[in-house]
Design a protein around this motif. Structure first.
Motif, PDB file in Angstrom:
ATOM      1  N   ARG A   1       0.831  -1.208   0.000  1.00 34.36           N
ATOM      2  CA  ARG A   1       0.000   0.000   0.000  1.00 34.36           C
ATOM      3  C   ARG A   1       0.870   1.266   0.000  1.00 34.36           C
ATOM      4  N   ARG A   2       0.204   2.416  -0.252  1.00 32.60           N
ATOM      5  CA  ARG A   2       0.913   3.688  -0.064  1.00 32.60           C
ATOM      6  C   ARG A   2       0.983   4.032   1.426  1.00 32.60           C
ATOM      7  N   SER A   3       0.221   3.350   2.232  1.00 33.79           N
ATOM      8  CA  SER A   3      -0.029   3.786   3.610  1.00 33.79           C
ATOM      9  C   SER A   3       0.860   3.151   4.672  1.00 33.79           C
TER      10      SER A   3
ATOM     11  N   ILE B   1       8.226  14.098  -6.423  1.00 31.25           N
ATOM     12  CA  ILE B   1       7.805  14.867  -5.244  1.00 31.25           C
ATOM     13  C   ILE B   1       6.333  14.603  -4.940  1.00 31.25           C
ATOM     14  N   ALA B   2       5.485  14.693  -5.962  1.00 33.68           N
ATOM     15  CA  ALA B   2       4.039  14.478  -5.750  1.00 33.68           C
ATOM     16  C   ALA B   2       3.768  13.042  -5.317  1.00 33.68           C
ATOM     17  N   ASP B   3       4.456  12.083  -5.912  1.00 37.47           N
ATOM     18  CA  ASP B   3       4.180  10.683  -5.586  1.00 37.47           C
ATOM     19  C   ASP B   3       4.690  10.323  -4.183  1.00 37.47           C
ATOM     20  N   VAL B   4       5.789  10.918  -3.768  1.00 33.27           N
ATOM     21  CA  VAL B   4       6.256  10.715  -2.391  1.00 33.27           C
ATOM     22  C   VAL B   4       5.290  11.392  -1.411  1.00 33.27           C
ATOM     23  N   ARG B   5       4.787  12.551  -1.822  1.00 32.77           N
ATOM     24  CA  ARG B   5       3.806  13.227  -0.962  1.00 32.77           C
ATOM     25  C   ARG B   5       2.572  12.341  -0.765  1.00 32.77           C
ATOM     26  N   HIS B   6       2.160  11.615  -1.813  1.00 30.24           N
ATOM     27  CA  HIS B   6       1.022  10.683  -1.671  1.00 30.24           C
ATOM     28  C   HIS B   6       1.310   9.642  -0.598  1.00 30.24           C
ATOM     29  N   ILE B   7       2.555   9.147  -0.574  1.00 24.06           N
ATOM     30  CA  ILE B   7       2.921   8.139   0.431  1.00 24.06           C
ATOM     31  C   ILE B   7       2.883   8.761   1.832  1.00 24.06           C
ATOM     32  N   ALA B   8       3.422   9.985   1.961  1.00 25.03           N
ATOM     33  CA  ALA B   8       3.437  10.651   3.278  1.00 25.03           C
ATOM     34  C   ALA B   8       2.005  10.852   3.787  1.00 25.03           C
TER      35      ALA B   8
ATOM     36  N   ALA C   1       9.390  -3.884   1.418  1.00 28.87           N
ATOM     37  CA  ALA C   1       8.836  -2.527   1.375  1.00 28.87           C
ATOM     38  C   ALA C   1       7.689  -2.369   2.375  1.00 28.87           C
ATOM     39  N   THR C   2       7.684  -1.219   3.072  1.00 30.51           N
ATOM     40  CA  THR C   2       6.553  -0.909   3.952  1.00 30.51           C
ATOM     41  C   THR C   2       5.483  -0.123   3.176  1.00 30.51           C
ATOM     42  N   ALA C   3       5.902   0.641   2.149  1.00 30.06           N
ATOM     43  CA  ALA C   3       4.963   1.371   1.291  1.00 30.06           C
ATOM     44  C   ALA C   3       5.596   1.524  -0.079  1.00 30.06           C
ATOM     45  N   SER C   4       4.782   1.651  -1.116  1.00 28.44           N
ATOM     46  CA  SER C   4       5.373   1.950  -2.419  1.00 28.44           C
ATOM     47  C   SER C   4       4.357   2.555  -3.376  1.00 28.44           C
TER      48      SER C   4
ATOM     49  N   ALA D   1      -0.804   9.280   2.828  1.00 30.29           N
ATOM     50  CA  ALA D   1      -1.506   8.015   3.075  1.00 30.29           C
ATOM     51  C   ALA D   1      -1.001   7.337   4.343  1.00 30.29           C
ATOM     52  N   SER D   2       0.280   7.553   4.669  1.00 29.06           N
ATOM     53  CA  SER D   2       0.887   6.866   5.808  1.00 29.06           C
ATOM     54  C   SER D   2       0.778   7.666   7.099  1.00 29.06           C
ATOM     55  N   GLY D   3       0.404   8.957   7.009  1.00 34.43           N
ATOM     56  CA  GLY D   3       0.323   9.785   8.211  1.00 34.43           C
ATOM     57  C   GLY D   3       1.691  10.030   8.831  1.00 34.43           C
ATOM     58  N   VAL D   4       2.689  10.274   7.966  1.00 34.08           N
ATOM     59  CA  VAL D   4       4.057  10.526   8.433  1.00 34.08           C
ATOM     60  C   VAL D   4       4.608  11.749   7.691  1.00 34.08           C
TER      61      VAL D   4
END
Ligand SMILES: Nc1ncnc2c1ncn2[C@@H]1O[C@H](COP(=O)(O)OP(=O)(O)OP(=O)(O)O)[C@@H](O)[C@H]1O
Ligand SMILES: Cc1ncc(C[n+]2csc(CCOP(=O)(O)O)c2C)c(N)n1
Ligand SMILES: [Mg+2]
Ligand SMILES: [Mg+2]
Ligand SMILES: [Mg+2]
Length: 315
Positions: free
Chosen positions: A148-150, A217-224, A206-209, A226-229
């Motif tokens: 997940r992204r989360s 930048i935008a795709d990493v922001r999606h991970i941040a 992987a914990t998220a991907s 979704a993950s609440g980090v």
């Protein structure tokens, strides 16, 4: 197109792409059937492409078919799914002759063979607008194991596969804005390589991907999000091809240029988070770290920068 022609053409152009899969019913029924695979989940993703938005006007039809499949397989790759089948909707524009339609189908067929999946169904329509198509890709993962992204956690490291920036520079090259000696940048833009080879590694560590389509930048922001980090990205670590590194050296504002490479998208690499204890896998570059907090902090040329949107948006 008369009914007879439409269905004759579906049979001629698209039936070979079912590659004999029984669930496609030779593209003669109202729907397809997908048998369950014991102990697995079916991962489903869909991306559309439009002439002039996702590929240049006048692109060769076989390349359109191949890019459409590859961008969708990139999402399956990021989810560590094994490609299984796809569905295609295509809207032929006026002037897209039978030869062009054949070439589109042949290009798609070639890559279905390459990546080992079957076309199970779809829809064929005409449009007064530009060429538009969408593909739904399906793939298997062991039950409950889609990445997940989360899942990013404080302490994880952020890593990206391959190189970043060739997609956006490749588009610059195709549109004649930069020189591309050897044509490598344009090639990377036209032929994204879905990172299906990373499946075992992602499943193991992987914990998220996510894949990098809009921009790193935008795709990493999606991970941040979704993950609440919070994620800290250091663009000075960006993995660059020789062509991108040469381009960067010529730019007057290195920080702004790095932000451009990390916002342009069309990379189709995988960005993921891994626990700090996991050794950096070959072919991956550490580009950041995960902490408690929220959102994204970006550094470039040794200082904090405002990353703006950080990726492509349609609205
Ligand atoms: N029109 C839509 N209807 C339903 N869900 C949508 C729609 N558009 C996007 N989504 C969903 O929004 C989420 C993000 O979609 P998005 O297309 O940004 O992801 P992506 O495919 O990874 O990125 P890209 O489109 O840049 O390749 C996904 O869960 C997707 O299924
Ligand atoms: C001719 C042309 N102009 C611009 C671009 C860049 N671009 C368009 S959409 C997109 C994000 C991914 O798509 P989406 O989010 O729509 O799935 C990107 C990076 C291109 N590929 N071709
Ligand atoms: Mg999408
Ligand atoms: Mg996508
Ligand atoms: Mg994606």
């Amino acid at each position: 197109m008369s009914g007879a022609d439409e269905f004759g053409e579906i049979a001629r152009l698209f039936r070979p792409l079912t590659r004999g899969d029984a669930g496609a019913f030779d593209l003669l029924d109202d729907a397809a059937v997908i048998p369950q695979r014991a102990g697995h989940d079916l991962v489903v993703t869909k991306d559309a492409i439009v002439e002039g938005v996702h590929f240049p006007v006048g692109e060769k039809p076989d390349l359109i078919g191949r890019k459409l499949l590859r961008v969708n397989l990139s999402d399956l790759a990021a989810k560590a799914a094994e490609p299984f089948a796809c569905f295609l909707a295509v809207a032929w524009p006026a002037g897209f002759e039978v030869r062009d339609r054949e070439r589109f189908a042949l290009g798609l067929h070639a890559d279905l063979e390459t990546f080992g999946l079957a076309l199970l169904g779809g829809d064929t329509v005409s449009t007064p607008g530009p060429f538009t198509a969408s593909l739904t890709a399906l793939g298997w993962v062991p039950q409950g194991r889609m990445i997940r992204r989360s899942g990013a956690r404080p302490g994880d490291l952020v890593m990206v596969s391959g190189n970043i920036g060739d997609g956006v520079l490749g588009l610059d090259a195709v549109q004649g804005r930069i020189v591309d000696r050897g044509g490598q940048l344009a090639f990377r833009y036209r032929f994204p390589e879905p990172r299906l080879d990373l499946r075992d590694l992602l499943r193991k560590s992987a914990t998220a991907s996510a894949d990098v389509s809009d921009g790193l930048i935008a795709d990493v922001r999606h991970i941040a999000l979704a993950s609440g980090v919070q994620i800290h990205l250091d663009l000075d670590q960006l993995p660059l091809s020789r062509g991108a590194a040469t381009w960067l050296e010529q730019q007057p504002d290195i920080a702004a240029a790095l932000v451009r490479l990390a916002s342009g998208g069309d990379d189709y690499e995988v960005v993921c988070t891994l626990p700090r204890g996991v050794r950096r896998p070959p072919g991956f570059t550490i580009v950041g770290e995960v902490t408690e907090g929220e959102g994204l902090e970006v550094r470039a040329a040794g200082r904090p920068v405002d990353p703006g949107q950080g990726g492509w948006t349609h609205v």
